[in-house]
Design an enzyme around this catalytic site. Structure first.
Site, PDB file in Angstrom:
ATOM      1  N   MET A  30       0.846  -1.193   0.000  1.00 43.60           N
ATOM      2  CA  MET A  30       0.000   0.000   0.000  1.00 43.60           C
ATOM      3  C   MET A  30       0.885   1.247   0.000  1.00 43.60           C
ATOM      4  O   MET A  30       0.444   2.337   0.372  1.00 43.60           O
ATOM      5  CB  MET A  30      -0.939  -0.013   1.210  1.00 43.60           C
ATOM      6  CG  MET A  30      -1.904  -1.193   1.142  1.00 43.60           C
ATOM      7  SD  MET A  30      -3.432  -0.939   2.031  1.00 43.60           S
ATOM      8  CE  MET A  30      -2.840  -0.779   3.686  1.00 43.60           C
ATOM      9  N   GLY A  36      11.511  -2.847   5.156  1.00 44.12           N
ATOM     10  CA  GLY A  36      10.835  -4.147   5.195  1.00 44.12           C
ATOM     11  C   GLY A  36      10.269  -4.493   3.819  1.00 44.12           C
ATOM     12  O   GLY A  36      10.453  -5.610   3.315  1.00 44.12           O
ATOM     13  N   HIS A  37       9.593  -3.518   3.196  1.00 47.78           N
ATOM     14  CA  HIS A  37       9.067  -3.757   1.840  1.00 47.78           C
ATOM     15  C   HIS A  37      10.229  -4.033   0.868  1.00 47.78           C
ATOM     16  O   HIS A  37      10.142  -4.927   0.016  1.00 47.78           O
ATOM     17  CB  HIS A  37       8.335  -2.520   1.317  1.00 47.78           C
ATOM     18  CG  HIS A  37       7.076  -2.176   2.050  1.00 47.78           C
ATOM     19  ND1 HIS A  37       6.937  -1.047   2.795  1.00 47.78           N
ATOM     20  CD2 HIS A  37       5.891  -2.824   2.132  1.00 47.78           C
ATOM     21  CE1 HIS A  37       5.718  -0.989   3.307  1.00 47.78           C
ATOM     22  NE2 HIS A  37       5.053  -2.058   2.925  1.00 47.78           N
ATOM     23  N   GLN A  61     -10.258  -2.374   2.852  1.00 46.59           N
ATOM     24  CA  GLN A  61      -9.711  -3.105   3.998  1.00 46.59           C
ATOM     25  C   GLN A  61      -9.539  -2.219   5.229  1.00 46.59           C
ATOM     26  O   GLN A  61      -9.043  -2.683   6.259  1.00 46.59           O
ATOM     27  CB  GLN A  61      -8.392  -3.791   3.647  1.00 46.59           C
ATOM     28  CG  GLN A  61      -7.191  -2.878   3.440  1.00 46.59           C
ATOM     29  CD  GLN A  61      -5.988  -3.656   2.937  1.00 46.59           C
ATOM     30  OE1 GLN A  61      -5.930  -4.042   1.767  1.00 46.59           O
ATOM     31  NE2 GLN A  61      -5.009  -3.906   3.794  1.00 46.59           N
TER      32      GLN A  61
HETATM   33  O1  PAF Z   1      -0.118  -5.743   3.577  1.00 46.78           O
HETATM   34  C1  PAF Z   1      -0.541  -4.839   2.836  1.00 46.78           C
HETATM   35  O2  PAF Z   1       0.131  -3.839   2.574  1.00 46.78           O
HETATM   36  C2  PAF Z   1      -1.937  -4.958   2.263  1.00 46.78           C
HETATM   37  O3  PAF Z   1      -2.806  -5.568   3.154  1.00 46.78           O
HETATM   38  C3  PAF Z   1      -1.971  -5.642   0.879  1.00 46.78           C
HETATM   39  C4  PAF Z   1      -1.521  -7.092   0.966  1.00 46.78           C
HETATM   40  C5  PAF Z   1      -1.081  -4.890  -0.088  1.00 46.78           C
HETATM   41  C6  PAF Z   1      -3.406  -5.627   0.333  1.00 46.78           C
HETATM   42  O4  PAF Z   1      -3.888  -4.339   0.190  1.00 46.78           O
END
Ligand code: PAF
Length: 281
Positions: A30, A36-37, A61
């Site tokens: 997101m 971490g990403h 979400q």
């Molecule tokens: O972990 C996240 O950043 C989100 O929940 C994801 C998996 C990108 C779904 O929107």
């Protein structure tokens, strides 16, 4: 660096990789990217012929509208960070309508009960939103491997269940939690902490580490009690839950059996909600 905002253009681009037999790695995010990403992106680049990173703040979400509003949106900086890993990584950054076609609703999912525990119990509809967007993204990218961090361990188990239930044939790779030097689990939400809060938040991991030590000699009830007591001496933290659960089903554990257990925590520091977890055995 190839950046796409439209799904059809991305699909056409990825077809070239598929035609040449390259494995496609996928890192859904997101945005507001941190180390971490980038660790997930690095792993994907190392294991696949092509890597796609999606950057999409998924409205369905978020059960708290304020959280959605405050979620950091830093596309330019994110793209620059991805380019430092590898210049050929493909970025997919669609608008909401491109993903939801004017109907920003989530589908209802049954993940065999994984969705009702912990985050699911405290964030109604959250995992329907995650399931909906991850399925949509998987349909577009059709990855060979998809990478998810273990910080969101429940999400990782749910994505594995989604792949199993819908026979998607995608290999889901869970990656270890990246931590700041203090031990605090890396999260885009850490940006919303004050400098002092960010330092204090190291306590969360310390309490988890203590729980792992206690787990060697204490009952599950005692480990839980000690963890919650430890937070009592830090009243600025408001724990929402501290659970010890079996790893694959996420069933709350009461008695120790010959299975894999994890401790999970969600805690408020000010108005920022932080989650973390640790393997206990
Ligand atoms: O972990 C996240 O950043 C989100 O929940 C994801 C998996 C990108 C779904 O929107």
């Amino acid at each position: 660096m190839p950046i796409f905002t439209k799904k059809d253009a991305l699909k056409a681009h990825l077809q070239h990789y598929r035609d040449s037999g390259k494995a496609i790695g996928f890192v859904p995010t997101m945005g507001a990217l941190h180390q971490g990403h980038l660790a997930l992106v690095k792993q994907s680049v190392a294991q696949n012929g092509a890597t796609v990173v999606s950057i999409f703040v998924n409205p369905t979400q978020f059960n708290n509208p304020d959280d959605l509003l405050k979620y950091p949106r830093t596309l330019d900086a994110d793209v620059q960070k991805i380019a430092t890993v590898h210049p050929d990584v493909v970025v997919f950054a669609p608008e909401v309508d491109e993903m939801y076609d004017g109907n920003t609703q989530s589908k209802h999912y049954d993940f065999d009960g994984l969705e009702t525990k912990m985050e699911g119990a405290h964030r109604p509809g959250h995992f329907d939103g995650v399931g909906t967007i991850v399925k949509k993204l998987f349909d577009i990218v059709q990855p060979t491997n998809a990478y998810f961090g273990e910080k969101d361990f429940q999400q990782l188990q749910i994505v594995k269940k989604l792949v199993e239930k819908e026979s998607l044939g995608i290999n889901i790779v869970g990656c270890p939690i990246s931590r700041e030097e203090s031990g605090l689990a890396m999260s885009s939400r850490n940006e919303r902490l004050t400098e002092k809060e960010r330092k204090d938040a190291a306590i969360i991991y310390r309490i988890l580490q203590e729980a792992r030590e206690h787990f060697k000699t204490e009952s599950i009830a005692e480990v839980r009690e000690h963890a919650l007591e430890a937070f009592e001496t830090h009243p600025e933290f408001k724990p929402e839950y501290f659970e010890i659960a079996e790893e694959s089903t996420l069933e709350t554990a009461t008695l120790k059996e010959n299975r894999k257990y994890r401790a999970f925590i969600a805690v408020f520091l000010g108005n920022v909600r932080l989650i973390d977890n640790i393997s206990l055995n």
